[in-house]
Design a protein around this motif. Structure first.
Motif, short mmCIF file in Angstrom:
data_model
loop_
_atom_site.label_atom_id
_atom_site.label_comp_id
_atom_site.label_asym_id
_atom_site.label_seq_id
_atom_site.Cartn_x
_atom_site.Cartn_y
_atom_site.Cartn_z
N HIS B 72 0.85 -1.17 0.00
CA HIS B 72 0.00 0.00 0.00
C HIS B 72 0.90 1.24 0.00
N TRP B 74 0.55 5.26 1.04
CA TRP B 74 -0.16 6.45 1.51
C TRP B 74 0.71 7.63 1.10
N MET B 76 1.09 11.94 0.26
CA MET B 76 0.56 13.29 0.48
C MET B 76 1.43 14.28 -0.29
N TYR B 100 -3.99 14.02 0.54
CA TYR B 100 -3.38 12.70 0.59
C TYR B 100 -4.34 11.69 -0.03
N VAL B 101 -3.78 10.55 -0.40
CA VAL B 101 -4.59 9.44 -0.88
C VAL B 101 -3.91 8.14 -0.46
N ASP B 102 -4.71 7.16 -0.14
CA ASP B 102 -4.20 5.86 0.29
C ASP B 102 -4.41 4.89 -0.89
N ILE B 103 -3.33 4.55 -1.56
CA ILE B 103 -3.43 3.72 -2.78
C ILE B 103 -3.16 2.26 -2.41
N PRO B 104 -4.17 1.40 -2.57
CA PRO B 104 -3.98 -0.01 -2.18
C PRO B 104 -2.90 -0.69 -3.04
N LEU B 123 5.26 13.26 0.28
CA LEU B 123 5.64 12.36 1.37
C LEU B 123 4.92 11.04 1.11
N VAL B 125 4.43 6.91 2.16
CA VAL B 125 4.65 5.82 3.11
C VAL B 125 4.26 4.52 2.41
N TYR B 127 3.67 0.79 2.90
CA TYR B 127 3.44 -0.05 4.08
C TYR B 127 2.69 -1.32 3.72
#
Lengths: 127, 127
Positions: B72, B74, B76, B100-104, B123, B125, B127
């Protein structure tokens, strides 16, 4: 602004859960609460990683109390100012917008001060 | 400014490695390079989590190329603007400072555009 196409109710729900978006400076509380506001922006059920937005407004960790965490914490001030103190020989850190620090697991620390008159917005990654 | 007390050379080295700090908007490249600038701010050898600063300056992913990641992401935008495109029915996302967006994992995506005249600082992350 963030937009995302939605094809229907069922689809929408799935996508909202899997694919969250927003702005870290949006929807700040109208009035500061008794405690810091903590919101999970993303998390991983498998490895326990968590990304949080924290909003402080003059909040500080009670004196003589320390965070002693099992995970590393990478933390950045997005807006505002804060001072982090450590329970060792290390000097305090005064963080302003854009400043980050990587706090190793079990490094005892506390928030000694945040700006009293405005929201300090943190982005914290517990990994 | 970030300060940290150093007690000696050996101590200093240990602490520098375990305890990195800085500012995500500092030390931007004087002139944009051919590729985006990618810098690892923190990483975890055990679970492979990585926190990166990425600096774009008009850069985009080549057309018809997609990121297809095992983790994943995340991400921003700290400064600047960017558009992320997805290889499915989802609309493009136009990200500005704080968005921000959380991209699977395995959600194919590309950077379609970044501001041509200034640095866009991300930025990310993983994870």
């Amino acid at each position: 602004m963030i937009t995302a196409k939605r094809n229907g109710e069922a689809d929408m729900v799935v996508h909202r859960q899997a694919f969250s978006s927003g702005n870290v400076l949006a929807d700040l509380p109208a009035t500061p609460g008794t405690n810091e506001l903590i919101q999970v922006l993303a998390s991983h059920a498998g490895n326990g990683v968590k990304i949080e937005r924290i909003v402080s407004h003059g909040h500080a960790t009670p004196l003589y109390e320390w965070y002693d965490q099992t995970r590393h914490e990478w933390v950045m001030v997005v807006q505002g100012e804060a001072i982090i103190a450590f329970d060792n020989e290390r000097d305090d850190l005064h963080l302003r917008a854009g400043d980050y620090v990587d706090i190793p697991a079990h490094c005892r620390h506390r928030v000694a001060w945040t700006l009293p008159d405005t929201d300090t917005v943190w982005l914290a990654v517990f990994y």
